[in-house]
Design a protein around this motif. Structure first.
Motif, PDB file in Angstrom:
ATOM      1  N   PRO A   1      39.899  53.676  54.966  1.00 51.40           N
ATOM      2  CA  PRO A   1      40.239  52.292  55.331  1.00 51.40           C
ATOM      3  C   PRO A   1      39.785  51.317  54.241  1.00 51.40           C
ATOM      4  N   THR A   2      40.675  50.402  53.868  1.00 53.49           N
ATOM      5  CA  THR A   2      40.471  49.556  52.700  1.00 53.49           C
ATOM      6  C   THR A   2      40.736  48.087  53.021  1.00 53.49           C
ATOM      7  N   ASP A   3      39.940  47.208  52.413  1.00 54.22           N
ATOM      8  CA  ASP A   3      40.192  45.768  52.444  1.00 54.22           C
ATOM      9  C   ASP A   3      40.446  45.312  51.017  1.00 54.22           C
ATOM     10  N   VAL A   4      41.579  44.664  50.788  1.00 53.76           N
ATOM     11  CA  VAL A   4      41.952  44.205  49.451  1.00 53.76           C
ATOM     12  C   VAL A   4      41.459  42.775  49.240  1.00 53.76           C
ATOM     13  N   ILE A   5      40.733  42.567  48.158  1.00 52.18           N
ATOM     14  CA  ILE A   5      40.278  41.221  47.792  1.00 52.18           C
ATOM     15  C   ILE A   5      41.318  40.527  46.921  1.00 52.18           C
ATOM     16  N   LEU A   6      41.780  41.229  45.872  1.00 49.62           N
ATOM     17  CA  LEU A   6      42.751  40.669  44.937  1.00 49.62           C
ATOM     18  C   LEU A   6      43.934  41.618  44.797  1.00 49.62           C
ATOM     19  N   TYR A   7      45.124  41.031  44.792  1.00 50.82           N
ATOM     20  CA  TYR A   7      46.342  41.793  44.528  1.00 50.82           C
ATOM     21  C   TYR A   7      46.755  41.588  43.073  1.00 50.82           C
TER      22      TYR A   7
ATOM     23  N   THR B   1      52.727  41.955  43.634  1.00 51.10           N
ATOM     24  CA  THR B   1      53.244  43.329  43.675  1.00 51.10           C
ATOM     25  C   THR B   1      52.782  44.087  44.911  1.00 51.10           C
ATOM     26  N   GLU B   2      51.850  43.488  45.695  1.00 50.82           N
ATOM     27  CA  GLU B   2      51.244  44.119  46.867  1.00 50.82           C
ATOM     28  C   GLU B   2      50.387  45.328  46.500  1.00 50.82           C
ATOM     29  N   ASP B   3      50.154  45.560  45.201  1.00 50.66           N
ATOM     30  CA  ASP B   3      49.238  46.616  44.764  1.00 50.66           C
ATOM     31  C   ASP B   3      47.846  46.016  44.594  1.00 50.66           C
ATOM     32  N   ALA B   4      46.822  46.768  44.968  1.00 53.73           N
ATOM     33  CA  ALA B   4      45.452  46.266  44.907  1.00 53.73           C
ATOM     34  C   ALA B   4      44.970  46.169  43.467  1.00 53.73           C
ATOM     35  N   MET B   5      44.306  45.063  43.136  1.00 55.85           N
ATOM     36  CA  MET B   5      43.582  44.934  41.870  1.00 55.85           C
ATOM     37  C   MET B   5      42.085  45.123  42.105  1.00 55.85           C
ATOM     38  N   LEU B   6      41.577  44.510  43.190  1.00 55.31           N
ATOM     39  CA  LEU B   6      40.169  44.654  43.562  1.00 55.31           C
ATOM     40  C   LEU B   6      40.106  44.879  45.067  1.00 55.31           C
ATOM     41  N   ALA B   7      39.442  45.950  45.477  1.00 55.72           N
ATOM     42  CA  ALA B   7      39.374  46.282  46.903  1.00 55.72           C
ATOM     43  C   ALA B   7      38.028  46.908  47.220  1.00 55.72           C
ATOM     44  N   THR B   8      37.632  46.820  48.495  1.00 53.50           N
ATOM     45  CA  THR B   8      36.435  47.483  48.990  1.00 53.50           C
ATOM     46  C   THR B   8      36.834  48.449  50.098  1.00 53.50           C
ATOM     47  N   TYR B   9      36.087  49.544  50.215  1.00 56.69           N
ATOM     48  CA  TYR B   9      36.371  50.503  51.280  1.00 56.69           C
ATOM     49  C   TYR B   9      35.097  51.269  51.610  1.00 56.69           C
TER      50      TYR B   9
END
Length: 677
Positions: free
Chosen positions: A428-434, A442-450
């Motif tokens: 499970p992931t939370d995206v900070i920056l796309y 692009t809806e792709d993660a640049m910075l994420a926490t999990y």
């Protein structure tokens, strides 16, 4: 109108006349005088059509008078009322703004300033800090291209921002300070500056540096004391005279217990000292029992490493070491968090140790990252290696709910170089920056926490984060916003506390003139940020037991309350949801200190210097009439007559179109009436 256009119009007139003569005079069946009238109508219509084809442009000028602007800026800080100059300031403002001759000569713009600048007519002299430098810079930018003398009504005592005498050098307008305050020099002792670390460690000594100052000509003896509550922890005798006006005292105090500790530094007043408020100053330190040690493991040298280290170590509770993979393995027991910068196959033993010790990690990828290696680790990541890179800009996910993110303009940040394509998270992931390209998300993660298996991880897909720190400084003249963002991410990774539905962000203590701001986030049962929640804070002063309830206001993705200006003391608070039975509590301390009460006189020398270098002039509060006379007599501020030139093409002239239509209609009607059609 150009000569060539005039020639075309003459030719068009001749051609129209010849065409009409050929039709109505040469071999015409009409013998009556009617033919001359028809000839005239045909000439008008043909000439009008030809002129429309030529489409000449006509110029028109409008003249108007532009008066110069007179900027009147009033210091609205507490020091004005403390020096008993509030009535004088109001009198001067009214004399300037209500003067009929000045209003006829100038457009008068009135501002007040403290820490910020306001276009306001009301003066209450309650601003807790003053930033004259910011006001001068703003006026210089706004009125750069016009004549706009700046009248500044102030005592010249700035408590916040850069030195205004330096800022004034970049202002093109003349500056006219009206100096408020007593010019008489009194003997006065003061604590000019106090330097101490915000955080100290248990059982350690922490340094304190105190800069004392003396205004006077007589030889005097005093004593500096430092109190911890009612206990005297340091004292030193001091001597001053006309040749020795300041002394720097350095000492070290013991940190014997954990928590916020407050101290009071005081200079024993001399006889008949007028201002004794500036003889004492409170300061605080937070004693902590350990320091978070963080390792940045990298196999390459890169500017990102230094930028990340600087950002993290801006918080004195944290220490960062940059290590090669093999060096980290021998020291791994010293660290509570590992930052893996562009990992490759040489990180194999590092990741084995991270897995065994169940350490949290922050992974940063870039051009030299081995994505296939990452896919085969325990980090639950899967990326397709394309061997192609792209520059991606960050787009903030406003619904990120793991920790509070300040309002940073990430859209203005430079792009990072990252692997083309997205990455799949197997937890499970939370995206900070796309990632975004040309403003398209692009809806792709640049910075994420999990999180998984009681471990926390963060992943940044892109190198060049040092440019973000530089951009933060360009935007705000401070690294603070970027450093706070990185430190909140590190704080999340350094802690193994469970997620709460209400998260708060505040400091353990605030100095007397700090902005006391508490922010919070509220999440629903699915841990999704709720922007329609009703939150309030219940604030209790522990010393007098007064209780206040204040609503929190939504500001982008945070609920915030500004408590600046509350009196000094210990406070406990509870942030609660007004409908659900959910809340979170905390406590903080506000130290007693008012920087605006530290001054005894106006800063006449500096204000006079600013006036002279800007081709203006300084005046005292009793000389407002002289200022008005000089402004009216100054030829630099004459009313200027300006003009606007409007170029209109003839095709936009509707009357000509109407004339052509009428002439053609009358000609057709006459011919029809006389049976000539």
């Amino acid at each position: 109108m150009q000569t060539e256009t005039i020639l075309y119009i003459i030719i068009a007139g001749i051609a129209a006349l010849l065409l009409a003569l050929f039709q109505y005079l040469y071999k015409s069946k009409i013998k009556s005088n009617l033919r001359y009238f028809l000839l005239t109508l045909r000439t008008i219509s043909v000439f009008g059509i030809l002129v429309l084809l030529i489409n000449p442009n006509f110029e028109s000028k409008t003249f108007y008078d532009e008066k110069p602007t007179l900027v009147v800026a009033i210091d609205n800080s507490e020091s004005i009322s403390y020096l008993e100059q509030d009535e004088n300031a109001n009198r001067i403002v009214n004399a300037l703004t209500n003067n009929a001759e000045l209003n006829e000569r100038f457009n008068i713009e009135r501002y007040s300033f403290g820490k910020t600048i306001r276009n306001s007519d009301s003066l209450v002299f309650n601003e807790r800090q003053s930033n004259l430098s910011k006001a001068l810079k703003r006026f210089g930018e706004v009125y750069a291209n016009q004549a706009a003398p700046i009248v500044v009504i102030t005592d010249g005592n700035q408590t916040y921002g850069t030195d205004y005498s330096y800022t004034a050098k970049g202002v093109k307008q003349p500056i006219y300070p009206i100096i408020l305050g007593d010019s008489t020099v009194y003997s006065d002792l003061s604590i000019k500056q106090l330097n101490a670390n915000r955080y100290v460690f248990l059982k350690n000594k922490f340094p304190v540096e105190i800069i004392t100052n003396y205004n006077g000509t007589e030889s005097i003896t005093t004593e500096l004391k430092i109190w911890a509550g009612n206990s005297l922890v340091y004292r030193k005798a001091l001597q001053f005279d006309a040749s020795k006006s300041s002394e720097v005292i350095s000492t070290a105090l013991d940190a014997n217990s954990v928590g916020v500790k407050t101290y009071r530094v005081e200079l024993v007043p001399i006889a008949n000292e007028k201002n004794r408020v500036n003889n004492s100053k409170n300061f605080g330190v937070e004693v902590i029992d350990q320091k978070t040690n963080i390792a940045i493991v990298s196999d390459i040298l890169h500017p990102d490493l230094g930028a990340i280290k600087k950002s993290i170590e801006s918080n004195e509770q944290r220490s960062v070491s940059i290590l090669k993979p093999e060096k980290y393995i021998s020291k791994k027991d010293k660290f509570q968090l590992v930052i893996l910068y562009q990992p490759n196959n040489s990180f194999k033993e590092v990741l084995q140790g991270v897995k065994e010790d169940k350490l949290n990690t922050f992974i940063i990828t870039g051009e030299t990252t081995d994505l296939e290696f990452l896919n085969n680790t325990h980090l639950k990541l899967f990326a397709t290696a394309t061997n192609q890179t792209e520059d991606f800009q960050p787009t903030l996910n406003r619904n990120y709910n793991t920790f509070i993110i300040d309002n940073i303009d990430f859209n203005n940040y430079p792009p990072l170089k990252s692997e083309f394509g997205g990455i799949e998270f197997l937890a499970p992931t939370d995206v900070i920056l796309y990632k975004s390209v040309n403003g398209i998300n692009t809806e792709d993660a640049m910075l994420a926490t999990y999180e998984f298996e009681n471990m926390k991880h963060a992943l940044l897909l892109g190198e060049g984060i040092w440019r973000w720190r530089a951009q933060a400084y360009i935007d705000t003249e401070s690294f603070r916003d970027f450093d706070n963002f990185i430190n909140k991410l590190v704080q999340y990774l350094s802690s193994n506390k469970k997620r709460k539905r209400i998260k708060t962000d505040y400091k353990s203590f605030y100095n007397g003139n700090d902005d006391v701001i508490i922010s919070a986030q509220y999440f629903n049962k699915n841990y999704e940020f709720d922007s329609e929640a009703s939150l309030s804070i219940i604030l209790k002063n522990e010393e007098n037991n007064t209780v206040r309830e204040i609503p929190l206001l939504l500001n982008n993705s945070n609920y915030m309350v500004d408590l600046s200006g509350i009196e000094a003391g210990n406070y406990d608070f509870t942030v609660r949801h007004n409908i659900e039975t959910i809340s979170v509590s905390g406590l903080f301390k506000v130290l007693d200190y008012n920087v605006e009460q530290q001054f005894l006189n106006a800063d006449i020398d500096k204000l006079t210097s600013v006036a002279n270098q800007s081709n203006g002039r300084a005046y005292f509060g009793t000389e407002s009439d002289k200022l008005i006379s000089n402004l009216l007599a100054d030829n630099r501020y004459a009313t200027i007559q300006k003009s606007t030139k409007n170029i209109v093409p003839l095709i936009d002239w509707k009357y000509l179109l109407g004339l052509i239509a009428i002439s053609l209609f009358i000609e057709w009607f006459i011919r029809k009436y006389n049976g000539l059609i």
